[in-house]
Design a protein around this motif. Structure first.
Motif, PDB file in Angstrom:
ATOM      1  N   ARG A  30       0.858  -1.357  -0.116  1.00  0.00           N
ATOM      2  CA  ARG A  30       0.013   0.161   0.158  1.00  0.00           C
ATOM      3  C   ARG A  30       0.865   1.327   0.011  1.00  0.00           C
ATOM      4  NH1 ARG A  30      -5.192   1.296  -0.611  1.00  0.00           N
ATOM      5  NH2 ARG A  30      -4.929   2.624   1.234  1.00  0.00           N
ATOM      6  N   THR A  31       1.798   1.212   0.704  1.00  0.00           N
ATOM      7  CA  THR A  31       2.974   2.144   0.630  1.00  0.00           C
ATOM      8  C   THR A  31       4.493   1.573   0.566  1.00  0.00           C
ATOM      9  OG1 THR A  31       3.553   2.414   3.109  1.00  0.00           O
ATOM     10  CG2 THR A  31       1.241   3.517   2.483  1.00  0.00           C
ATOM     11  N   GLU A  32       5.394   2.414   0.511  1.00  0.00           N
ATOM     12  CA  GLU A  32       6.890   1.941   0.349  1.00  0.00           C
ATOM     13  C   GLU A  32       7.178   1.313   1.763  1.00  0.00           C
ATOM     14  OE1 GLU A  32       8.910   6.130   1.770  1.00  0.00           O
ATOM     15  OE2 GLU A  32       8.811   5.683  -0.318  1.00  0.00           O
ATOM     16  N   ASN A  33       6.338   1.459   2.714  1.00  0.00           N
ATOM     17  CA  ASN A  33       6.825   0.670   4.124  1.00  0.00           C
ATOM     18  C   ASN A  33       6.019  -0.627   4.307  1.00  0.00           C
ATOM     19  OD1 ASN A  33       8.209   3.198   4.909  1.00  0.00           O
ATOM     20  ND2 ASN A  33       6.405   4.194   5.370  1.00  0.00           N
ATOM     21  N   SER A  34       5.056  -0.924   3.505  1.00  0.00           N
ATOM     22  CA  SER A  34       4.234  -2.122   3.611  1.00  0.00           C
ATOM     23  C   SER A  34       5.411  -3.390   3.579  1.00  0.00           C
ATOM     24  CB  SER A  34       3.326  -2.341   2.405  1.00  0.00           C
ATOM     25  OG  SER A  34       2.497  -1.062   2.412  1.00  0.00           O
ATOM     26  N   LEU A  35       4.843  -4.415   4.324  1.00  0.00           N
ATOM     27  CA  LEU A  35       5.619  -5.705   4.270  1.00  0.00           C
ATOM     28  C   LEU A  35       4.986  -6.456   3.201  1.00  0.00           C
ATOM     29  CD1 LEU A  35       5.426  -6.731   8.155  1.00  0.00           C
ATOM     30  CD2 LEU A  35       7.449  -5.834   7.151  1.00  0.00           C
ATOM     31  N   THR A  36       6.152  -6.907   2.316  1.00  0.00           N
ATOM     32  CA  THR A  36       5.562  -7.683   1.173  1.00  0.00           C
ATOM     33  C   THR A  36       6.273  -8.845   1.058  1.00  0.00           C
ATOM     34  OG1 THR A  36       7.309  -6.570  -0.115  1.00  0.00           O
ATOM     35  CG2 THR A  36       4.972  -5.376   0.087  1.00  0.00           C
TER      36      THR A  36
END
Length: 267
Positions: free
Chosen positions: A182-188
């Motif tokens: 969802r953002t650059e900080n999301s855990l993927t």
């Protein structure tokens, strides 16, 4: 509603890998009803079928039945949304509902104590749905609204829910949904998510550090049903430039007190 299992229903090709969610005829109808009534309606057949994990042919047949019985409405051009019967049912459930009154009263007390927006959210299928929102006094607010569905892996409420799953359930869920950012900080990454959920279990709370919405940091404590299973969480939402991470963490005890007061309230 049709109760016959067709050969198509036993296939997985049109479900996007979600065969385990399709279930029996009742499961399919309820999943379709939920998907068609999600915010942003009217929804198209293909989108509803994908969200519910039901093949298009079966979805079309069941949706037509739901329209005929008044639970859904068709816009005449292939779109579906809630019909008069589901609206009436929703009104009967929420009007004067003791559980809703208790949730709101508890969240209002918490909101007054901390001066920020608080939510109560629960798992609905493969998402979190916000049941109650008590907005804080700040002029800058997050973008949430009651009835909004949010990702499980990018939100503090969702992480509380995921922490209540065993590894087999978590792996199956991620296999169906993936871990889209969802953002650059999301855990993927699944390994990183597992490590994060271990921390949630150990600490008894979860953080969303600008993982779902940039500029928004949230803390959540799980809420359980009468059997002890996690069904959702109480969440505090802060704007990062108005409140520090340390201050947010200092409210864990207050949020836990509110979450404990809601245990067993929803079943």
């Amino acid at each position: 509603m049709p109760g016959i299992e067709t050969s198509e229903d036993s296939q997985t090709g049109d479900r996007g890998g979600r065969s385990s969610l399709a279930g029996n005829a009742t499961d399919k109808a309820l999943n379709l009803l939920e998907a068609a009534s999600a915010p942003g309606y009217p929804h198209r057949l293909g989108d509803i079928a994908q969200a519910a994990g039901v093949p298009k042919a079966s979805a079309h047949r069941i949706l037509q039945n739901l329209v005929t019985t008044g639970f859904l409405a068709s816009d005449g051009s292939g779109g579906y949304g809630p019909g008069p019967r589901i609206r009436a049912l929703a009104a009967r459930i929420t009007q004067g509902c003791e559980e809703d009154q208790v949730m709101r009263a508890e969240l209002e007390v918490l909101g007054r104590r901390i001066g920020h927006t608080v939510h109560m959210g629960v798992r609905t299928g493969d998402a979190v749905t916000l049941l109650v929102k008590v907005a804080g006094p700040n002029p800058v607010q997050d973008s949430t609204r009651v009835g909004m569905q949010l990702s499980l892996h990018t939100t503090a409420i969702g992480k509380c829910v995921l922490a209540g799953l065993d590894d087999e359930q978590l792996t199956a869920l991620v296999g169906r949904l993936g871990l889209p950012p969802r953002t650059e900080n999301s855990l993927t990454d699944l390994a990183e998510l597992r490590a994060e959920l271990d921390r949630v279990r150990e600490q008894g709370f979860a953080l969303d550090d600008e993982e779902n919405e940039l500029g928004v940091r949230c803390l959540a404590v799980p809420v359980r049903d009468v059997k002890g299973a996690v069904i959702g969480a109480v969440n505090v939402s802060t704007i990062t430039f108005l409140e520090s991470r340390e201050t947010l963490l200092s409210w864990v005890g207050l949020v836990r007190t509110t979450a404990d007061a809601l245990h067993g309230l929803l079943g």
